[in-house]
Design a protein around this motif. Structure first.
Motif, PDB file in Angstrom:
ATOM      1  N   UNK A   1      23.051 -15.955 -15.046  1.00  0.00           N
ATOM      2  CA  UNK A   1      21.716 -16.563 -14.961  1.00  0.00           C
ATOM      3  C   UNK A   1      21.387 -17.276 -16.273  1.00  0.00           C
ATOM      4  N   UNK A   2      21.649 -16.599 -17.398  1.00  0.00           N
ATOM      5  CA  UNK A   2      21.302 -17.169 -18.692  1.00  0.00           C
ATOM      6  C   UNK A   2      22.153 -18.391 -19.034  1.00  0.00           C
ATOM      7  N   UNK A   3      23.392 -18.439 -18.575  1.00  0.00           N
ATOM      8  CA  UNK A   3      24.224 -19.635 -18.770  1.00  0.00           C
ATOM      9  C   UNK A   3      23.590 -20.832 -18.071  1.00  0.00           C
ATOM     10  N   UNK A   4      23.143 -20.611 -16.823  1.00  0.00           N
ATOM     11  CA  UNK A   4      22.502 -21.691 -16.067  1.00  0.00           C
ATOM     12  C   UNK A   4      21.193 -22.115 -16.726  1.00  0.00           C
ATOM     13  N   UNK A   5      20.438 -21.142 -17.201  1.00  0.00           N
ATOM     14  CA  UNK A   5      19.173 -21.459 -17.884  1.00  0.00           C
ATOM     15  C   UNK A   5      19.425 -22.271 -19.147  1.00  0.00           C
ATOM     16  N   UNK A   6      20.483 -21.936 -19.863  1.00  0.00           N
ATOM     17  CA  UNK A   6      20.827 -22.688 -21.074  1.00  0.00           C
ATOM     18  C   UNK A   6      21.154 -24.132 -20.725  1.00  0.00           C
ATOM     19  N   UNK A   7      21.939 -24.351 -19.691  1.00  0.00           N
ATOM     20  CA  UNK A   7      22.267 -25.712 -19.281  1.00  0.00           C
ATOM     21  C   UNK A   7      21.015 -26.481 -18.875  1.00  0.00           C
TER      22      UNK A   7
ATOM     23  N   UNK B   1      28.458 -30.986 -23.025  1.00  0.00           N
ATOM     24  CA  UNK B   1      28.383 -30.693 -24.461  1.00  0.00           C
ATOM     25  C   UNK B   1      27.924 -29.263 -24.748  1.00  0.00           C
ATOM     26  N   UNK B   2      27.774 -28.457 -23.716  1.00  0.00           N
ATOM     27  CA  UNK B   2      27.339 -27.068 -23.874  1.00  0.00           C
ATOM     28  C   UNK B   2      28.557 -26.159 -23.723  1.00  0.00           C
ATOM     29  N   UNK B   3      28.784 -25.333 -24.734  1.00  0.00           N
ATOM     30  CA  UNK B   3      29.892 -24.385 -24.690  1.00  0.00           C
ATOM     31  C   UNK B   3      29.336 -22.980 -24.829  1.00  0.00           C
ATOM     32  N   UNK B   4      29.644 -22.124 -23.871  1.00  0.00           N
ATOM     33  CA  UNK B   4      29.239 -20.725 -23.923  1.00  0.00           C
ATOM     34  C   UNK B   4      30.485 -19.903 -24.223  1.00  0.00           C
ATOM     35  N   UNK B   5      30.422 -19.154 -25.292  1.00  0.00           N
ATOM     36  CA  UNK B   5      31.543 -18.296 -25.659  1.00  0.00           C
ATOM     37  C   UNK B   5      31.260 -16.906 -25.102  1.00  0.00           C
ATOM     38  N   UNK B   6      32.119 -16.472 -24.223  1.00  0.00           N
ATOM     39  CA  UNK B   6      31.972 -15.153 -23.605  1.00  0.00           C
ATOM     40  C   UNK B   6      33.156 -14.304 -24.059  1.00  0.00           C
ATOM     41  N   UNK B   7      32.969 -13.612 -25.163  1.00  0.00           N
ATOM     42  CA  UNK B   7      34.052 -12.844 -25.791  1.00  0.00           C
ATOM     43  C   UNK B   7      33.675 -11.369 -25.780  1.00  0.00           C
ATOM     44  N   UNK B   8      34.580 -10.530 -25.333  1.00  0.00           N
ATOM     45  CA  UNK B   8      34.282  -9.093 -25.196  1.00  0.00           C
ATOM     46  C   UNK B   8      33.906  -8.427 -26.514  1.00  0.00           C
ATOM     47  N   UNK B   9      34.348  -8.978 -27.641  1.00  0.00           N
ATOM     48  CA  UNK B   9      34.023  -8.399 -28.945  1.00  0.00           C
ATOM     49  C   UNK B   9      32.739  -8.968 -29.543  1.00  0.00           C
TER      50      UNK B   9
END
Length: 186
Positions: free
Chosen positions: A10-16, A28-36
């Protein structure tokens, strides 16, 4: 990805959507989804890991200006503070650090970093009245938004519906950051 309340998608879509309001294309939007790197206001992220990810992104996108939080993270959020630490680390670490060495000259040659000034609670919530104070205090850059820009910033913030709790509603009404932003070079 902003998954603290299991709302990452949901938050990824809201960011876009928010970026679209600001004129930033989704490409131009990059979401980094890293487990750490969990979205958690109490967790400080690993500085070296984050610096490596940020620097790779800077190099890949040929970025010449980074705007980030200062050491206070504006709200004290540990993830925000970690971003500042990583950006600072990437530019100030000793040359013997092999991870950063590859990127060190890149930052020195072309990428500037501005950090957003954290202000005390009183200044944070006096909206446009902080313009007078900000004009008198030392800083490297000062951005004062027009009424139209302030309204656009508010519309962009309102795209983040999943995060608009009561205190963020107050933020939309009274925050100086929707009117004036003081920054300094790192």
């Amino acid at each position: 990805s902003g998954n603290y309340y299991n709302q990452g998608e949901i938050r990824k879509k809201e960011l876009e959507q928010s970026c679209c309001v600001l004129g930033i294309p989704a490409s131009d939007v990059t979401v980094i989804d890293h487990r750490d790197l969990p979205d958690d206001p109490a967790v400080e992220w690993d500085t070296q890991l984050l610096a490596t990810l940020v620097l790779k992104h800077i190099e890949a996108k040929n970025i010449n200006l980074v705007v980030t939080f200062d050491a206070g993270g504006v709200s004290g959020h540990a993830n925000h503070v970690s971003l500042y630490s990583a950006v600072r680390y990437s530019g100030c670490t000793p040359l013997w650090n092999a991870v950063v060495l590859k990127y060190f000259s890149f930052l020195c040659l072309g990428c500037h970093v501005l950090v957003l000034e954290s202000v005390n609670l009183c200044r944070k919530y006096i909206s446009f009245l902080d313009v007078l104070i900000s004009c008198l205090l030392p800083r490297d850059e000062l951005f004062i938004l027009t009424e139209e820009e302030t309204e656009r910033a508010k519309r962009a913030m309102q795209c983040h519906r999943s995060q608009l709790l009561w205190f963020r509603q107050l933020y939309l009404l009274f925050s100086r950051y929707l009117v004036v932003n003081s920054l300094r070079l790192l």
